[in-house]
Enzyme design. Sequence first.
Site, PDB file in Angstrom:
ATOM      1  N   ASP A  92       0.825  -1.210   0.000  1.00 11.14           N
ATOM      2  CA  ASP A  92       0.000   0.000   0.000  1.00 11.14           C
ATOM      3  C   ASP A  92       0.866   1.270   0.000  1.00 11.14           C
ATOM      4  O   ASP A  92       0.721   2.136  -0.861  1.00 11.14           O
ATOM      5  CB  ASP A  92      -0.839  -0.019   1.305  1.00 11.14           C
ATOM      6  CG  ASP A  92      -2.276   0.357   1.061  1.00 11.14           C
ATOM      7  OD1 ASP A  92      -2.669   0.497  -0.106  1.00 11.14           O
ATOM      8  OD2 ASP A  92      -3.008   0.509   2.051  1.00 11.14           O
ATOM      9  N   GLU A 117      -4.945   7.727  -0.007  1.00  8.25           N
ATOM     10  CA  GLU A 117      -5.444   7.113   1.219  1.00  8.25           C
ATOM     11  C   GLU A 117      -4.456   7.150   2.387  1.00  8.25           C
ATOM     12  O   GLU A 117      -4.840   7.341   3.528  1.00  8.25           O
ATOM     13  CB  GLU A 117      -5.850   5.663   0.911  1.00  8.25           C
ATOM     14  CG  GLU A 117      -6.585   5.027   2.052  1.00  8.25           C
ATOM     15  CD  GLU A 117      -7.409   3.822   1.638  1.00  8.25           C
ATOM     16  OE1 GLU A 117      -7.145   3.263   0.555  1.00  8.25           O
ATOM     17  OE2 GLU A 117      -8.290   3.438   2.413  1.00  8.25           O
ATOM     18  N   ASP A 180      -6.077   5.565  -5.048  1.00 13.06           N
ATOM     19  CA  ASP A 180      -6.160   4.462  -4.090  1.00 13.06           C
ATOM     20  C   ASP A 180      -5.010   3.520  -4.441  1.00 13.06           C
ATOM     21  O   ASP A 180      -5.031   2.847  -5.476  1.00 13.06           O
ATOM     22  CB  ASP A 180      -7.513   3.726  -4.186  1.00 13.06           C
ATOM     23  CG  ASP A 180      -7.725   2.841  -2.975  1.00 13.06           C
ATOM     24  OD1 ASP A 180      -6.719   2.493  -2.333  1.00 13.06           O
ATOM     25  OD2 ASP A 180      -8.876   2.498  -2.674  1.00 13.06           O
ATOM     26  N   ILE A 182      -3.843   0.677  -3.175  1.00 11.57           N
ATOM     27  CA  ILE A 182      -4.379  -0.681  -3.377  1.00 11.57           C
ATOM     28  C   ILE A 182      -5.837  -0.619  -2.991  1.00 11.57           C
ATOM     29  O   ILE A 182      -6.179  -0.530  -1.804  1.00 11.57           O
ATOM     30  CB  ILE A 182      -3.699  -1.762  -2.516  1.00 11.57           C
ATOM     31  CG1 ILE A 182      -2.241  -1.914  -2.878  1.00 11.57           C
ATOM     32  CG2 ILE A 182      -4.405  -3.115  -2.740  1.00 11.57           C
ATOM     33  CD1 ILE A 182      -1.566  -3.098  -2.193  1.00 11.57           C
ATOM     34  N   ASP A 183      -6.688  -0.662  -3.987  1.00  5.15           N
ATOM     35  CA  ASP A 183      -8.113  -0.721  -3.713  1.00  5.15           C
ATOM     36  C   ASP A 183      -8.473  -2.205  -3.618  1.00  5.15           C
ATOM     37  O   ASP A 183      -8.103  -2.990  -4.503  1.00  5.15           O
ATOM     38  CB  ASP A 183      -8.868  -0.051  -4.871  1.00  5.15           C
ATOM     39  CG  ASP A 183     -10.354  -0.046  -4.629  1.00  5.15           C
ATOM     40  OD1 ASP A 183     -10.774   0.133  -3.473  1.00  5.15           O
ATOM     41  OD2 ASP A 183     -11.106  -0.228  -5.606  1.00  5.15           O
ATOM     42  N   THR A 185      -7.967  -4.147  -0.457  1.00  5.88           N
ATOM     43  CA  THR A 185      -6.877  -4.788   0.299  1.00  5.88           C
ATOM     44  C   THR A 185      -7.275  -6.190   0.789  1.00  5.88           C
ATOM     45  O   THR A 185      -6.443  -7.080   0.875  1.00  5.88           O
ATOM     46  CB  THR A 185      -6.453  -3.932   1.512  1.00  5.88           C
ATOM     47  OG1 THR A 185      -7.620  -3.512   2.204  1.00  5.88           O
ATOM     48  CG2 THR A 185      -5.671  -2.721   1.076  1.00  5.88           C
ATOM     49  N   ASP A 332     -12.109   5.784  -4.004  1.00  2.66           N
ATOM     50  CA  ASP A 332     -12.731   4.479  -4.256  1.00  2.66           C
ATOM     51  C   ASP A 332     -13.630   4.477  -5.494  1.00  2.66           C
ATOM     52  O   ASP A 332     -14.151   3.421  -5.870  1.00  2.66           O
ATOM     53  CB  ASP A 332     -13.551   4.034  -3.039  1.00  2.66           C
ATOM     54  CG  ASP A 332     -12.675   3.381  -1.984  1.00  2.66           C
ATOM     55  OD1 ASP A 332     -11.693   2.712  -2.365  1.00  2.66           O
ATOM     56  OD2 ASP A 332     -12.954   3.557  -0.781  1.00  2.66           O
TER      57      ASP A 332
HETATM   58  P1  AMP Z   1     -14.850  -3.388  -2.510  1.00  2.83           P
HETATM   59  O1  AMP Z   1     -13.669  -4.238  -2.750  1.00  2.83           O
HETATM   60  O2  AMP Z   1     -15.571  -2.974  -3.750  1.00  2.83           O
HETATM   61  O3  AMP Z   1     -15.750  -3.938  -1.472  1.00  2.83           O
HETATM   62  O4  AMP Z   1     -14.314  -2.004  -1.979  1.00  2.83           O
HETATM   63  C1  AMP Z   1     -13.121  -1.857  -1.292  1.00  2.83           C
HETATM   64  C2  AMP Z   1     -13.156  -0.515  -0.618  1.00  2.83           C
HETATM   65  O5  AMP Z   1     -14.221  -0.475   0.293  1.00  2.83           O
HETATM   66  C3  AMP Z   1     -11.939  -0.204   0.205  1.00  2.83           C
HETATM   67  O6  AMP Z   1     -10.984   0.475  -0.530  1.00  2.83           O
HETATM   68  C4  AMP Z   1     -12.449   0.658   1.328  1.00  2.83           C
HETATM   69  O7  AMP Z   1     -12.115   2.017   1.142  1.00  2.83           O
HETATM   70  C5  AMP Z   1     -13.936   0.528   1.217  1.00  2.83           C
HETATM   71  N1  AMP Z   1     -14.539   0.171   2.504  1.00  2.83           N
HETATM   72  C6  AMP Z   1     -13.933  -0.104   3.681  1.00  2.83           C
HETATM   73  N2  AMP Z   1     -14.840  -0.332   4.645  1.00  2.83           N
HETATM   74  C7  AMP Z   1     -16.056  -0.191   4.081  1.00  2.83           C
HETATM   75  C8  AMP Z   1     -17.384  -0.291   4.551  1.00  2.83           C
HETATM   76  N3  AMP Z   1     -17.642  -0.591   5.813  1.00  2.83           N
HETATM   77  N4  AMP Z   1     -18.389  -0.076   3.686  1.00  2.83           N
HETATM   78  C9  AMP Z   1     -18.133   0.217   2.398  1.00  2.83           C
HETATM   79  N5  AMP Z   1     -16.893   0.316   1.871  1.00  2.83           N
HETATM   80  C10 AMP Z   1     -15.860   0.119   2.700  1.00  2.83           C
HETATM   81 MG    MG Z   2     -10.229   1.511  -1.806  1.00  4.93          MG
END
Ligand code: AMP
Ligand code: MG
Length: 395
Positions: A92, A117, A180, A182-183, A185, A332
């Site tokens: 990251d 981030e 981001d 690493i989107d 993680t 994101d």
């Molecule tokens: P995804 O892989 O599409 O579920 O999205 C990943 C992203 O969700 C991460 O980069 C976080 O910034 C974000 N994230 C973290 N916690 C939450 C949460 N509680 N609700 C929604 N998104 C989140």
């Molecule tokens: Mg992200």
Amino acid sequence: MATIIHCLRVVPKVTNTNTEPFVSLFAKRVSRLAIVASAASFSSSTMSYEKELAAANKAASLAARLCQKVQKELLQSDVQSKSDKSPVTVADYGSQALVSFVLENELSSESFSLVAEEDSGDLRKESGQETLQRITKLVNDTLLSDGSFSASSLTTEDVLRAIDRGRSEGGSHGRHWVLDPIDGTKGFLRGDQYAIALALLDEGKVVLGVLACPNLPLVSISGDSQHSSHDEVGCLFFAKVGAGTCMQSLDGSSPKKVHVSTTENPEEASLFESFEAAHSLHDLSSSITKKLGVKAPPVRIDSQAKYGALSRGDGAIYLRFPHKGYREKIWDHAAGCIVVTEAGGVVTDAAGNPLDFSQGRYLDLDTGIIVTNQKLMPSLLKAVRESLDEKNSSL
Ligand code: AMP
Ligand code: MG
């Protein structure tokens, strides 16, 4: 029953009921917004952003190389070190330092603002020194692997400074890069999907976006895909305002224009959603797709790889409904949003409003994010509204 396709998870079928198509109120709102959006994008489209896009592609591709190296080592390690979260920390920070350094280096004459981030707080502590050394080595090794940076060698202080360039607050004036590093993680740690997501805001509008998706198959991942193999992975999606969206392999194949699915039949439209139930309400999206008449089971994958896959027509809908109180961050969605809209898709909140990236680090939006093509959007918004009303009345 859950079927696994390479790095993807497909969950069991839901039973569906068809709903009447379309509500004109939403259609009017979307077309009014489209006029506003096209007027707003006119001034942006007179800029070429050619140099910026080349720099963004280079930065994201190198960051992907860095992350791939760390993920490979992580997956080869023993069970005990797999439960250790430090690899994702290293990747990251390393990804953010690398993107920040490459952008500033390639675009040296410009003033540089980055909304990202991570910050270097923990790495400046005594306990962060070993991690900082690892990150610095990783960044330098990755730069060395690219001919054009072979003379660059960053010190630990350079790395900390590059990471902290990401502290910008963004906003509606001037240019801001949005990253981001690493989107996804959680997906990264599982060995599944993740993305390096980089976008440029100009006067509050997203004008270019790049998604590097190291584990996304080059061929379609839709449920009805005829391809038996998803062995070839690693996609780079990039979009520039007014110029469409392209995809190439991260290895550098020639770019090809991509387009969202043109289906207007919800029965043919499959759904993408978060793999993590903590990130999006799966029950709600199931209720929405049932109303719409979607037949295929949802495809659950991590990260903005969902936007990339949708931009090339792998599926036709992406729904995201975080649990109450969660605030979406601009990094994101910024890159994913332009990748989909330039490929002909639409991205809105649950009320049908476009996403506003000009308000700082957070998105200020009505419940949820909805992504689909122009034809399906009105009936999808209707189904969303009905399902939300049902959910609220049952509380
Ligand atoms: P995804 O892989 O599409 O579920 O999205 C990943 C992203 O969700 C991460 O980069 C976080 O910034 C974000 N994230 C973290 N916690 C939450 C949460 N509680 N609700 C929604 N998104 C989140
Ligand atoms: Mg992200």
